[in-house]
Write a protein that holds these residues in place. Sequence first.
Motif, PDB file in Angstrom:
ATOM      1  N   THR A  73       0.812  -1.230   0.000  1.00 42.19           N
ATOM      2  CA  THR A  73       0.000   0.000   0.000  1.00 42.19           C
ATOM      3  C   THR A  73       0.839   1.270   0.000  1.00 42.19           C
ATOM      4  N   SER A 121      -0.671   3.793  -2.185  1.00 41.61           N
ATOM      5  CA  SER A 121      -2.124   3.952  -2.103  1.00 41.61           C
ATOM      6  C   SER A 121      -2.561   4.305  -0.680  1.00 41.61           C
ATOM      7  N   THR A 155      -4.204   3.190   8.270  1.00 45.71           N
ATOM      8  CA  THR A 155      -3.879   3.726   6.946  1.00 45.71           C
ATOM      9  C   THR A 155      -3.530   5.205   7.025  1.00 45.71           C
TER      10      THR A 155
END
Length: 337
Positions: A103, A106, A235
């Motif tokens: 990730t 992203s 995240t």
Amino acid sequence: MMTTTRRALTAAGLLSLAAPRLARAEVGEVRFAEGFGLSYLPITVMVKEGLVDRRARQLGVGPVAARLLKITGGPAMIDAMLAGQVDFISGGVPPMINLWDKTRSSLQVRAIASMGNSPLHLNTVVPDVRDLAGLIGKGRIALPAVRISVQALTLQMACEKAFGESGFDRLDRQTVSMPHPEAMQALLSGQTEITSHFANMPFAWYEAKDSRITRVISSEDVLGGPHAGAVLYNTGRWRNANPKVFDAVALAIEDAMQLINEEPRRAAEIYASSNPGRIDLAETEAMIRDKSVLEFTSTPMGVMPYVSFMHRRGQIRTLPPSFKDLFWDNMHDRAGG
């Protein structure tokens, strides 16, 4: 027509009404997912004691509720986070490293803190076993998730040392995914195909009390010293949208560590009230006090051995030079490794 002064007063009034909404632009609830075991105690304490809300109010973004979800296994947790069902997930270092690698361009997954150092013990009821070779072909080895959990990667690292580089997966075919409580029950019952269990605390502690149990390896022997039993991660998208609540969580983790280390009996009571089954408070308190079993610190330890192994085996593409690449900047002043 409205005068300039009146316009200014009207604008000021609108801004004063909007100010609370701007302050509340961040989330009013943070959802945490944790597995089973004492490695997750800081998360439990943080949620049950309202520590996130306390810190959020100090930072001017409260009230912020905290909710705890029990989810077994890294894959299920990761799916829940990617689906937006939870905000922070916890677990062993390897799944976090894998997700960080996938990730980077992203969602930008990183860890906010370690949940503390805690060894993993591979225990077996197979008689006369002295090393990993003695387990070959002898029943099944229970661990939270085959091939990707911290136990699975640690077992591969141990097999590489025992059988050579090509033998890293020698015991993979014998592993089976199973939550720790069920794995311990199956192992001690002696009535299932489960003959070994790669356990965290407190399950490794309980198993060791049975005279039939032999400890085959400890993760500390494999990694060369103390290491994080679990880490908490999220995240970059969530952090960017909620910077102050993120800071509140980071501060609340430190508050939880302090409570556990200064008030182990209270920490044991919080753990007992949040986990199913009959929990022996005195025994739980003894585990919390025993630094060789559980060392509650947010500083990440034992991260880079997993990184090196996973990169060498082709499980991740990018080789981060430091643990700091995997953790948010609230950990960058720590002497981790």
